[in-house]
Design a protein around this motif. Structure first.
Motif, PDB file in Angstrom:
ATOM      1  N   VAL A 156     -94.771 -28.187 -63.551  1.00 38.98           N
ATOM      2  CA  VAL A 156     -94.954 -27.675 -62.191  1.00 38.98           C
ATOM      3  C   VAL A 156     -93.897 -26.647 -61.821  1.00 38.98           C
ATOM      4  O   VAL A 156     -94.199 -25.612 -61.219  1.00 38.98           O
ATOM      5  N   LEU A 157     -92.634 -26.919 -62.189  1.00 39.13           N
ATOM      6  CA  LEU A 157     -91.520 -26.100 -61.713  1.00 39.13           C
ATOM      7  C   LEU A 157     -91.002 -25.101 -62.734  1.00 39.13           C
ATOM      8  O   LEU A 157     -90.100 -24.326 -62.444  1.00 39.13           O
ATOM      9  N   LEU A 188     -91.721 -29.552 -53.759  1.00 37.30           N
ATOM     10  CA  LEU A 188     -90.621 -28.764 -54.311  1.00 37.30           C
ATOM     11  C   LEU A 188     -91.098 -27.386 -54.752  1.00 37.30           C
ATOM     12  O   LEU A 188     -90.381 -26.391 -54.599  1.00 37.30           O
ATOM     13  N   ARG A 189     -92.304 -27.323 -55.294  1.00 34.10           N
ATOM     14  CA  ARG A 189     -92.835 -26.031 -55.737  1.00 34.10           C
ATOM     15  C   ARG A 189     -92.977 -25.071 -54.564  1.00 34.10           C
ATOM     16  O   ARG A 189     -92.733 -23.877 -54.692  1.00 34.10           O
ATOM     17  N   GLU A 190     -93.344 -25.597 -53.400  1.00 37.49           N
ATOM     18  CA  GLU A 190     -93.506 -24.735 -52.224  1.00 37.49           C
ATOM     19  C   GLU A 190     -92.168 -24.188 -51.740  1.00 37.49           C
ATOM     20  O   GLU A 190     -92.139 -23.221 -50.983  1.00 37.49           O
ATOM     21  N   GLN A 191     -91.064 -24.807 -52.167  1.00 35.65           N
ATOM     22  CA  GLN A 191     -89.738 -24.315 -51.772  1.00 35.65           C
ATOM     23  C   GLN A 191     -89.269 -23.161 -52.641  1.00 35.65           C
ATOM     24  O   GLN A 191     -88.286 -22.511 -52.329  1.00 35.65           O
ATOM     25  N   ARG A 192     -89.933 -22.921 -53.768  1.00 38.66           N
ATOM     26  CA  ARG A 192     -89.508 -21.856 -54.656  1.00 38.66           C
ATOM     27  C   ARG A 192     -89.713 -20.517 -53.996  1.00 38.66           C
ATOM     28  O   ARG A 192     -90.658 -20.349 -53.260  1.00 38.66           O
ATOM     29  N   PRO A 193     -88.795 -19.526 -54.194  1.00 40.55           N
ATOM     30  CA  PRO A 193     -87.672 -19.589 -55.140  1.00 40.55           C
ATOM     31  C   PRO A 193     -86.418 -20.249 -54.594  1.00 40.55           C
ATOM     32  O   PRO A 193     -85.384 -20.222 -55.221  1.00 40.55           O
ATOM     33  N   ALA A 194     -86.500 -20.829 -53.364  1.00 44.88           N
ATOM     34  CA  ALA A 194     -85.301 -21.438 -52.792  1.00 44.88           C
ATOM     35  C   ALA A 194     -84.849 -22.646 -53.605  1.00 44.88           C
ATOM     36  O   ALA A 194     -83.658 -22.925 -53.704  1.00 44.88           O
TER      37      ALA A 194
END
Length: 936
Positions: A156-157, A188-194
């Motif tokens: 996923v990441l 967590l994926r939705e936080q990328r690239p943070a």
């Protein structure tokens, strides 16, 4: 994401193995989120039954009647999902269908065991009349292990999926339940690239909606009288005993026991361990906790703090968090203090540092609490490995006017130690330590001696050796006045470092005085530091055979007394020893691993950076070499400890000379020499002197070069410093070689060759195989140069050839006094001996892995060795194979050297180098110079 279970597939396949096979019933049991529906979907594609009819029955969805009434053809595969949702009528129909299974058929029945009306009986309370030939099996789904969670995170990441700590947190918070893992990864994926892949980010990601709705629906299905038991579990946030849950809930023994039973029956809580109750998915606790009314939640936290205080050992960090959530700041700060003291006592310094930093950064901490907690943070930070925030926190606290003077002085002392030892900010650290020494002396604190002892340490640039000796006198007097044995040992440890640095004849006696047998942990920590200081100085002095024993004992004491900073510094010393003693196999990897392990404190890895840069120079990877030698920009190289800075400067000067940038090399040499001269610890000039002398000599500053050699010799005096003594002989040989070339005197070159041989013999004694090979190469080169100068200038050798004069110096720089000379003159014994020396050097360089040096030595050999007998005239043909010269050029080019640098190394013209590179690329199919490294 959820893999097919091979055993389940094999179980169902039995029914279709042959026409006479009996039917198979497979129960698929798994708690919510373990992947039952996904598994049924995978089983529907059973390849062993290509002709079987697939019949789906989803309980509670109203499609069971159709399946039950439908005439089955054979073979058939029945897939039943969510049996726990079926009512009595649907269960009766399902039992009738399953009891009628005939050969050539199979069924898979999935359910949540925690939601069955009758525990353990998926098909209801009445007994099932299983046919005689029916094979009945059960497959229980299990949570994912940590490795499976890591693979899911990578899917996923991205490839890494986060740090190992992040994956561990992900596994712990989700309990390995696949649905929870997948949903949390989606957050967590939705936080990328943070999202950067840290454990803290995983812990702060929140609760996935699907999980929150499930646990809240189960919690609020309970009666209001029973919910406090689930709330208590949410506040405790981990498996707890029955009595603990009841105590935190405040329900009392009988109502609490009843509430626990109802919570287990509704699957609001589970029993993850025998006699321990909590949430099946630990992350669910946060969702429940957020719904608890504030006043009720504070009461729960207050009772939780009391319950956890009675556990042994007490988890003081958790107790403190409960006190804080209950609004009791006084008890919170006391618990934090106990937690930090406990962590420090067991050597978990980083844990204590993080806790104290977070606490002291909170607003509104009373002055009395700051005065207790701040010194605790400082002591842990100095002993352990700091976090980036510690220095900022301490710098702010020492400005607090309400702090008692003794506390402020102690904090300033530790701040100065951190700035100097762990951050490499020597100038700032020195100023802070001077103020701390004065403050602590005024309050007659025993720590005044510690501050003075810190100013004894000679490694920092700036203060001279005499200044450090002055502070030593004050520190010894203050330690004796204190009567504190640990403080006396601390001063002695720094006295060892000072004495060893300049090869004081009494240094080894001081090492013997370190109280290594002490039973006081504070004394043991200081003795460990003294031994590691001695080991580091022994490396710089050249006593390599003594280093192993000092490091072994020092690291053992550091481990036993809980001093991770000392342990890590010892690892850096080991890397330096391995470099100089020729233990290069895997050394680059060890350096890079050490740098990665100390990423939060790059100054601690400065030894590793320099060693990695020295390796890159020898290997011809010059682009990387400068980056490593400059610490990859992690901090200013001007703040390197003096011996390490001198070593790095010597390597940079060598690179600059190799690139024929002689004027720049001379300027670098003068600047680096000034730092060493101002310090006055002359053994530390050993790794700089030969290159600095060569830079000035080749730049025409013979007077400056002579002054360097003279100052080096006078500074060393009679000191027992084997590495520096060998370097002094080497430096004199460099000066003699350049003077002889400038004057065109073969006799002077032969004298220089003898000096180089003396240096090589000295390095062999240490042992230092790389330095021995370099100086041996220089000796051979001087003999060949003398031969060439003699032939060019006649019998008296009074006129040097232009080529010989232009190639002055050059040990390791790529130029050569013999480069451009004519064919060798005869087979004189000296010439033959020189050729043999060079052949030996080339092999030693190759054995070490010094690609650039080996290539240079072989190139020099080719200028003087006669052609092999029997070879036909003309250039040999290599068709599609690389010629030896093309291979050498390609190797250097793939390392990042420019055409000009390769030309200087191999005594070729840049145009010839260009032609060789083009030929190598054509024959290998390389698309670029960098691509050559993969093609070779």
């Amino acid at each position: 994401m959820i893999a097919t279970c091979g055993s389940a597939r094999r179980s169902l396949a039995r029914a279709f193995a042959d026409p006479d096979a009996g039917p198979v019933l497979l129960y698929v049991e798994g708690a919510a989120g373990l992947g039952k529906t996904h598994l049924l979907s995978e089983l529907a594609g059973l390849p062993e039954a290509p002709d079987a009819a697939r019949l789906w029955w989803r309980c509670g969805a109203g499609d069971g009647q159709q399946v039950a009434d439908e005439p089955w053809g054979k073979p058939a595969l029945l897939l039943v999902d969510d049996v726990h949702r079926a009512d009595e009528d649907e269960l009766r129909r399902l039992r009738r269908v399953l009891e009628g299974l005939e050969p050539g058929s199979a069924a898979a029945v999935a359910y949540r065991p925690e939601e069955l009306p009758v525990p353990g009986l998926p098909l209801g309370g009445s007994a099932m009349a299983y046919p005689f030939r029916l094979t009945v099996l059960t497959h229980r789904l299990a949570p994912w292990d940590e490795e499976r969670v890591r693979r899911a995170a990578a899917d996923v990441l991205g490839e890494s999926g986060g740090t190992a700590e992040a994956v561990g947190t992900l596994h712990e918070r989700t309990g390995g339940v696949p649905r929870a893992v997948v949903d949390l990864l989606a957050l967590l994926r939705e936080q990328r690239p943070a999202f950067t892949g840290t454990a803290a980010e995983v812990a702060a990601a929140g609760v996935p909606t699907r999980l929150a709705e499930l646990v809240l629906s189960r919690t609020y299905a309970l009666s209001p009288a029973h919910r406090p038991l689930v709330w208590a579990a949410a506040v405790l946030d981990g498996p707890a005993a029955r009595d603990e849950l009841i105590a935190v809930s405040g329900l009392g023994a009988v109502p609490g026991s009843d509430a626990l039973l109802r919570a287990l029956e509704s699957a609001a809580l589970a029993e993850p361990g025998e006699g321990r109750y909590g949430f099946a998915v630990p992350l669910a606790a946060a969702a429940v906790r957020d719904t608890v009314p504030g006043p009720v939640r504070q009461d729960l936290h207050r009772r939780a703090a009391g319950v956890l205080s009675r556990r042994q050992p007490v988890a003081w960090t958790a107790v403190g968090e409960h006190h804080r959530a209950a609004g009791d700041d006084r008890r919170w700060l006391r618990a934090v203090e106990k937690a930090a003291e406990s962590a420090a006592a067991s050597g978990r310094h980083q844990e204590a540092i993080v806790l104290l930093e977070r606490t002291l950064a909170a607003p509104g901490i009373p002055p009395q609490a700051r005065a207790r907690l701040a010194p605790l943070l400082a002591r842990n930070a100095v002993t352990g490995l700091r976090s980036d925030q510690t220095v900022e926190v301490l710098a702010q606290i020492v400005q607090d006017a309400d702090l008692p003077p003794a506390v402020r002085g102690e904090l300033r002392l530790d701040l100065g130690l951190m700035l100097s030892n762990q951050m490499g900010r020597f100038a700032d650290g020195w100023r802070v330590l001077e103020i701390a020494a004065a403050e602590l002396r005024e309050v007659r604190s025993v720590l005044a001696a510690r501050a003075m002892a810190a100013l004894v340490t000679p490694y920092w640039p700036g203060a001279s050796l005499d200044v450090h000796r002055g502070w030593l006198i004050k520190a010894v007097a203050a330690a004796d006045d204190s009567g504190d044995e640990a403080m006396r040992t601390a001063v002695l440890a720094n006295q060892v470092g000072l004495a060893m640095s300049w090869a004081d004849p009494e240094a080894w006696d001081l090492v013997e005085r370190l109280p290594v047998q002490s039973t006081d942990p504070a004394c043991v920590r200081q003795a460990a530091r003294g031994l590691c200081n001695a080991a580091d100085s022994a490396v710089w002095l050249g006593f390599y055979r003594r280093v192993d024993g000092l490091l072994a004992e020092g690291r053992e004491l550091a481990t036993r007394s809980g001093a991770p900073y000392t342990e890590h510094s010892a690892s850096g010393t080991r890397l330096l020893q391995e470099w100089w003693t020729g233990q290069w196999l895997g050394l680059a990897r060890r350096c890079e691993e050490f740098i990665a392990d100390t990423a939060d404190m790059p100054f601690l890895a400065s030894d590793a950076y320099v060693v990695r840069g020295l390796l890159a120079v020898a290997q011809g990877d010059w682009g990387e070499a400068r980056s490593w030698l400059s610490q990859r920009g992690t901090f200013g190289t001007e703040n390197l400890p003096v011996p390490l800075g001198a070593t790095a400067a010597g390597a940079v000067i060598r690179l600059t000379l190799a690139r024929q940038e002689v004027a720049d090399a001379a300027e670098q040499a003068r600047a680096a020499w000034t730092v060493v001269a101002e310090k006055g610890v002359w053994p530390w000039a050993a790794e700089l002197a030969p290159w600095a002398v060569e830079a000035l000599a080749r730049a025409g500053d013979t007077t400056g070069a002579q002054a360097m050699v003279r100052d080096f010799a006078q500074g060393l005096g009679a000191a027992d410093a084997p590495a520096a003594r060998a370097a002094l002989v080497w430096s004199r040989a460099v000066l003699a070689e350049n003077e002889a070339l400038a004057q065109g005197k073969p006799s002077g070159l032969l004298a220089a060759a003898e000096a180089y041989r003396k240096a090589a013999a000295a390095y062999a004694e240490l042992p230092r195989p790389y330095s021995q090979a370099l100086t041996t190469e220089c000796a051979g080169r001087c003999v060949l140069a003398a031969d060439a100068v003699g032939e060019a200038g006649g019998a008296d050798g009074t006129q040097a050839s232009e080529g010989a004069a232009d190639g002055a110096g050059a040990h390791g720089s790529g130029a050569s006094a013999a480069g451009g000379a004519a064919a060798p003159v005869g087979d004189r014994a000296s010439t033959a001996s020189a050729i043999a020396e060079l052949e030996s050097c080339a092999q030693h360089f190759t054995d070490l892995g010094a690609v650039w040096d080996a290539t240079r030595a072989r190139a020099l050999l080719r200028t003087r060795q006669p052609a092999k007998k029997g070879r036909p005239p003309g250039r040999p043909s290599h068709s599609d194979q690389l010629s030896p010269r093309e291979a050498e050029v390609a190797q250097l080019a793939s390392s990042g050297l420019t055409n000009r640098e390769i030309a200087a190394t191999l005594h070729l013209s840049p145009r010839t180098v260009e032609q060789h590179i083009a030929g190598a690329m054509r024959k290998t199919g390389a698309l670029s110079r960098r691509d050559l490294v993969h093609r070779l």
